[in-house]
Design an enzyme around this catalytic site. Structure first.
Site, PDB file in Angstrom:
ATOM      1  N   GLU A 264     -37.685  12.833  23.634  1.00 32.55           N
ATOM      2  CA  GLU A 264     -37.474  12.832  22.529  1.00 32.55           C
ATOM      3  C   GLU A 264     -38.419  12.474  21.618  1.00 32.55           C
ATOM      4  OE1 GLU A 264     -32.713  12.392  21.850  1.00 32.55           O
ATOM      5  OE2 GLU A 264     -32.795  14.007  24.005  1.00 32.55           O
TER       6      GLU A 264
ATOM      7  N   ASN B  79     -36.674  14.649  29.629  1.00 33.41           N
ATOM      8  CA  ASN B  79     -36.397  14.861  28.520  1.00 33.41           C
ATOM      9  C   ASN B  79     -37.483  13.685  27.764  1.00 33.41           C
ATOM     10  OD1 ASN B  79     -34.141  13.501  28.902  1.00 33.41           O
ATOM     11  ND2 ASN B  79     -33.308  14.645  26.780  1.00 33.41           N
TER      12      ASN B  79
ATOM     13  N   GLU C  99     -37.557  20.553  31.494  1.00 28.28           N
ATOM     14  CA  GLU C  99     -38.345  21.592  32.356  1.00 28.28           C
ATOM     15  C   GLU C  99     -39.722  22.113  32.222  1.00 28.28           C
ATOM     16  OE1 GLU C  99     -35.412  21.102  30.908  1.00 28.28           O
ATOM     17  OE2 GLU C  99     -34.142  22.677  31.785  1.00 28.28           O
TER      18      GLU C  99
HETATM   19  N1  THU Z   1     -32.385  18.963  27.226  1.00 27.08           N
HETATM   20  C1  THU Z   1     -33.844  19.569  28.532  1.00 27.08           C
HETATM   21  O1  THU Z   1     -33.982  18.379  28.763  1.00 27.08           O
HETATM   22  N2  THU Z   1     -33.085  20.498  29.017  1.00 27.08           N
HETATM   23  C2  THU Z   1     -32.650  21.301  28.862  1.00 27.08           C
HETATM   24  O2  THU Z   1     -32.337  22.879  29.453  1.00 27.08           O
HETATM   25  C3  THU Z   1     -31.426  21.367  28.106  1.00 27.08           C
HETATM   26  C4  THU Z   1     -31.732  20.575  27.056  1.00 27.08           C
HETATM   27  C5  THU Z   1     -32.555  18.237  26.046  1.00 27.08           C
HETATM   28  C6  THU Z   1     -33.471  18.186  25.150  1.00 27.08           C
HETATM   29  C7  THU Z   1     -33.053  16.969  24.238  1.00 27.08           C
HETATM   30  O3  THU Z   1     -33.515  15.751  24.787  1.00 27.08           O
HETATM   31  C8  THU Z   1     -31.336  16.708  25.024  1.00 27.08           C
HETATM   32  O4  THU Z   1     -31.451  17.798  26.014  1.00 27.08           O
HETATM   33  C9  THU Z   1     -30.138  17.636  24.471  1.00 27.08           C
HETATM   34  O5  THU Z   1     -30.047  19.180  23.975  1.00 27.08           O
END
Ligand code: THU
Length: 129
Positions: A45, A43, A56
């Site tokens: 942000e 992820n 994903e």
């Molecule tokens: N997140 C993911 O990377 N994949 C998911 O399937 C669920 C959520 C991340 C998004 C955000 O950066 C953090 O988790 C908290 O929601």
């Protein structure tokens, strides 16, 4: 053929590189694709929250950009305690590049592996119009 432990290591490495200063929740994903290659994502942000991307999504983009077509296995890890479940948007993303046999492997902090197919997690998926 990459085994699940190898995918777990690849996903963990990606997770460690995640950029998650806002949620402080790091996620990593590793894909074994139909071309037998592996791809990872984490992820990423953003201070403008909706700009952030999921692990994903990054792994799927890497697969497509490299010429992969289908996900044979996708394993997802987080630095949380509980089993990580992909968000609804990511389930739809996974669905696009899956078939009924695609293995979706979710994990928890105790390194338990939970095996699903897309139909378990996204039944009645939107697939035609
Ligand atoms: N997140 C993911 O990377 N994949 C998911 O399937 C669920 C959520 C991340 C998004 C955000 O950066 C953090 O988790 C908290 O929601």
């Amino acid at each position: 053929m990459k085994n699940i432990q190898q995918l777990f290591k690849i996903a963990q490495t990606a997770m460690q590189n995640a950029y998650a200063p806002y949620s402080k929740f790091k996620v990593g994903a590793a894909i074994l694709a139909d071309n037998q290659k592996t791809y990872s994502g984490c992820n990423v942000e953003n201070i403008s929250y909706p700009c952030g991307t999921c692990a994903e999504a990054g792994a799927i983009s890497a697969m497509i950009a490299d010429g992969g077509h289908k996900i044979k296995k996708i394993l997802i890890v987080s630095d949380g305690k509980k089993m990580i479940t992909p968000c609804g948007t990511c389930l739809q993303r996974i669905k696009e590049f899956s078939n009924a046999d695609t293995e979706i492997i979710l994990t928890d902090a105790e390194k338990n592996f939970y095996h699903y197919q897309i139909a378990d997690l996204l039944p009645q998926a939107f697939k035609e119009f």
